[in-house]
Design an enzyme around this catalytic site. Structure first.
Site, mmCIF file in Angstrom:
data_model
loop_
_atom_site.group_PDB
_atom_site.id
_atom_site.type_symbol
_atom_site.label_atom_id
_atom_site.label_comp_id
_atom_site.label_asym_id
_atom_site.label_seq_id
_atom_site.Cartn_x
_atom_site.Cartn_y
_atom_site.Cartn_z
ATOM 1 N N GLU A 144 52.301 28.996 34.606
ATOM 2 C CA GLU A 144 51.243 29.837 34.063
ATOM 3 C C GLU A 144 51.653 30.238 32.651
ATOM 4 O O GLU A 144 52.819 30.069 32.264
ATOM 5 C CB GLU A 144 51.001 31.080 34.921
ATOM 6 C CG GLU A 144 50.314 30.817 36.252
ATOM 7 C CD GLU A 144 48.866 30.364 36.121
ATOM 8 O OE1 GLU A 144 48.384 30.189 34.979
ATOM 9 O OE2 GLU A 144 48.222 30.174 37.163
ATOM 10 N N CYS A 181 45.454 27.725 38.227
ATOM 11 C CA CYS A 181 46.666 26.960 38.502
ATOM 12 C C CYS A 181 46.430 25.589 37.899
ATOM 13 O O CYS A 181 45.668 24.788 38.441
ATOM 14 C CB CYS A 181 46.921 26.872 40.008
ATOM 15 S SG CYS A 181 48.442 26.016 40.432
#
Length: 221
Positions: A105, A2
């Site tokens: 992402e 992340c």
């Protein structure tokens, strides 16, 4: 992994959500491309009262002589967090909540191009990540730092990335913060089905200099 966040909820709304006393120097939303080494808003608790305070996103172990004295630790793997020297003390005694509106992402396209995706909750509520924190005191001023706990991806998330942040339900906040007499390890798991929505966004977000709400606009087909 992340590695980029969005933070758009007002600080006073976050303080009310967590029933936490807000610091005066919280990062000012909105931020549609919050990057490692920037400040995030973090909820900590002493068992009696919660505080919402800023921390540098990028955990600095106590043995680093400078903030850049080793790898940038923005995530901590749930599978090894209790064993890694950098994290094991923090996961026992210094757990925190890290709210975000969403995160990015990437998948790979033609010629290994980085294709960004945006993840958020369909209801618009903040995602609340499990985090750990540490005060690094080798500089002129103590520096509060944190990392987001990640785990192996669910089948749905694995279509985009093989890992995902640990997201905590409201009922689990007291346990993670150490306010409840319960074990925190079972909370480090993938998000339940349906928690996220996702869509492709413009590769402009690949630059850490990019800003603005257009970064989370769904990419036209």
């Amino acid at each position: 992994m992340c590695g980029r966040l969005t933070l758009t909820h007002p600080n006073d709304a976050l303080a009310r959500l967590f029933d936490a006393a807000p610091a005066n120097d919280l990062p000012e939303p909105p931020n549609y491309n919050l990057c490692p080494t920037q400040d995030v808003s973090v909820v900590v608790s002493d068992g009696a009262r919660r505080a919402l305070r800023p921390m540098r996103w990028g955990f600095i172990p106590h043995w680093y002589k400078t903030p850049t004295g080793g790898p940038l630790l923005i995530n901590a793997r749930a599978e090894t967090i209790a064993e890694k020297p950098a994290f094991r003390a923090a996961v026992r005694a210094r757990r925190c909540l890290i709210p975000a509106a969403g995160f990015y992402e990437w998948t790979k396209g033609a010629d290994d191009a980085r294709l960004p995706w945006y993840f958020s909750r369909p209801d618009g509520a903040p995602l609340v990540f499990a985090g750990i924190w540490q005060i690094w005191d080798k500089g002129e001023d103590p520096l509060a730092t944190c990392a987001i706990v990640t785990t192996g991806a669910s089948d749905w998330m694995a279509e985009t990335h093989h890992r995902e942040p640990v997201v905590l339900a409201e009922a689990d906040w007291p346990t993670w913060l150490g306010e409840a007499d319960a074990k925190a390890a079972p909370l480090m798991k993938p998000a339940p089905e349906g928690l996220y929505q996702r869509w492709r966004v413009d590769p402009a977000v690949n630059s850490n200099r990019a800003h603005g709400p257009e970064l989370i606009t769904p990419l036209a087909a």
